[in-house]
Design an enzyme around this catalytic site. Sequence first.
Site, mmCIF file in Angstrom:
data_model
loop_
_atom_site.group_PDB
_atom_site.id
_atom_site.type_symbol
_atom_site.label_atom_id
_atom_site.label_comp_id
_atom_site.label_asym_id
_atom_site.label_seq_id
_atom_site.Cartn_x
_atom_site.Cartn_y
_atom_site.Cartn_z
ATOM 1 N N GLU A 1 6.709 -5.770 -10.126
ATOM 2 C CA GLU A 1 6.543 -5.568 -8.690
ATOM 3 C C GLU A 1 6.467 -6.939 -8.031
ATOM 4 O OE1 GLU A 1 3.125 -3.096 -8.088
ATOM 5 O OE2 GLU A 1 3.841 -1.638 -9.559
ATOM 6 N N ASP B 1 -5.407 -5.434 -0.149
ATOM 7 C CA ASP B 1 -5.476 -6.408 -1.238
ATOM 8 C C ASP B 1 -6.845 -7.063 -1.331
ATOM 9 O OD1 ASP B 1 -2.795 -6.025 -1.931
ATOM 10 O OD2 ASP B 1 -2.131 -7.388 -0.363
#
Length: 254
Positions: free
Chosen positions: A45, A56
Amino acid sequence: MNRIQTKLKEGEKLLSIYFTAGFPTLNDTISIIQNLEQSGVDMIEIGLPFSDPLADGPIIQASSTQALKNGMTTEVLFQQLKNIRETVSIPLLVMGYFNPILQYGVEAFCEKCQEVGIDGLIIPDLPVDVYVADYQKMFEAHGLLNVFLITPQTSEERIKFIDSISNGFIYMVSSSSVTGSQEGFGEEQTNYFKRVAKMHLHNAQIVGFGISNKQTFSQATNYAKGAIIGSAFIKHLQKNGVGTIEDFVKTILK
């Protein structure tokens, strides 16, 4: 058949690695991808850095900030990837937020992904209903699988709907917190893995968030087809550099 679909048909448990494009330095992207494939990783990814990465944790946020400072943009990433399929054969996905894709132009973005050999997209903030109404046909026309996230809070009805519109795998977020590594999974997470496994979905599940070592990789793949490591890999890159990628992968797969 899409490279992701082909890979998912293999009998082994899959290791997917996430990294931020343009980190540690702007031009590390290609060597990281090549080193990961050579080290035995099944899928990669490629993180498209964004200035406001809500899901995140601090490690990935910091890598995004650094990558942007280094000069990484959507256009730069596509330039870097233009010949990637001459040396790399495993599935590649771009993971990022919808804003940069929208700014680039969604159709132009899909065209570029197809051109350089990207197999799928993971866009955490693209609502499922908006995808179905506005973008599904466009993504499919360019051979791109869109991967949706589910969490422990996602209802069974919603999971089944996501399964019905997916053609690859479902990204099973291990907890409701942001990304980041942890030592092991507790009873609550294990019950969630078991609950989803018992639903017998058409699409494979790959677990992300909190996978950092052999133990968490093994725990996650007891109930799922594979697992994704992000923060722990970025931490390793930051500390040890691109030349030590094989050492990191060995600690997971040995």
